[in-house]
Design a protein around this motif. Sequence first.
Motif, PDB file in Angstrom:
ATOM      1  N   LYS A  77       5.767  49.643 -29.779  1.00 10.47           N
ATOM      2  CA  LYS A  77       5.798  50.941 -29.486  1.00 10.47           C
ATOM      3  C   LYS A  77       5.999  51.929 -30.275  1.00 10.47           C
ATOM      4  N   TYR A 169      10.911  57.256 -26.878  1.00 10.35           N
ATOM      5  CA  TYR A 169      10.738  56.003 -27.364  1.00 10.35           C
ATOM      6  C   TYR A 169      12.783  55.941 -27.904  1.00 10.35           C
ATOM      7  N   ALA A 173      15.575  52.673 -27.068  1.00 10.55           N
ATOM      8  CA  ALA A 173      14.974  51.817 -28.220  1.00 10.55           C
ATOM      9  C   ALA A 173      16.114  50.597 -27.816  1.00 10.55           C
ATOM     10  N   LEU A 179      13.106  49.359 -23.018  1.00 14.99           N
ATOM     11  CA  LEU A 179      11.745  49.390 -23.813  1.00 14.99           C
ATOM     12  C   LEU A 179      10.852  48.771 -22.855  1.00 14.99           C
TER      13      LEU A 179
END
Length: 185
Positions: A77, A169, A173, A179
């Motif tokens: 990501k 994010y 996370a 996620l």
Amino acid sequence: MEDFLPAVALTLYSKATGDILAIYTIPEHTKPVYENDVQGFIDGHYDPSTYKINLTTLQPELKDRSVELLSDLQREKEKIIKDMFEQEISVITSKYTQSERDTFALQEAEASSWLHDANTSTPLIDSILVTIGSNNKSEYANTIIVKSNIFKALVGECIARRKLRTIQYEAVANSLIDLQSLTFT
């Protein structure tokens, strides 16, 4: 292998679809607290009529694998965020050669200085004007400043989008499930 603190996975499932809504990892010694008061804990985040709960003990090997998966997904990501930013910047700058991009700050500095004081030396701008056969330094200097302001505004938008993606994010996370479903626009 590092010491393993026995833990319980508290999994919330959608009553309607059976899909996993969330997974929380809690230390095993707190399991009775959650079993006795799970409604209050979860109801703050989910409508009680929409979920069912499953408590399972995690084994060390599952914990290690989930940590590895989470770490891999975090790197993926983060790379997507960086790559999207670089692609957006590339769209803005791709019509210019690297040499032009490298000299633009100097052109901007000369143009700005000259517009404030017409006696300022502008060797780069003077060379460009001679080569293109123009003697309208004022128009050229103003064009550079306008282009610089447009560039700054466009780059600012790219930076803002990157920051928004980073905020998205960072909010998820540490949750493998959240996620995995995170996408960026």
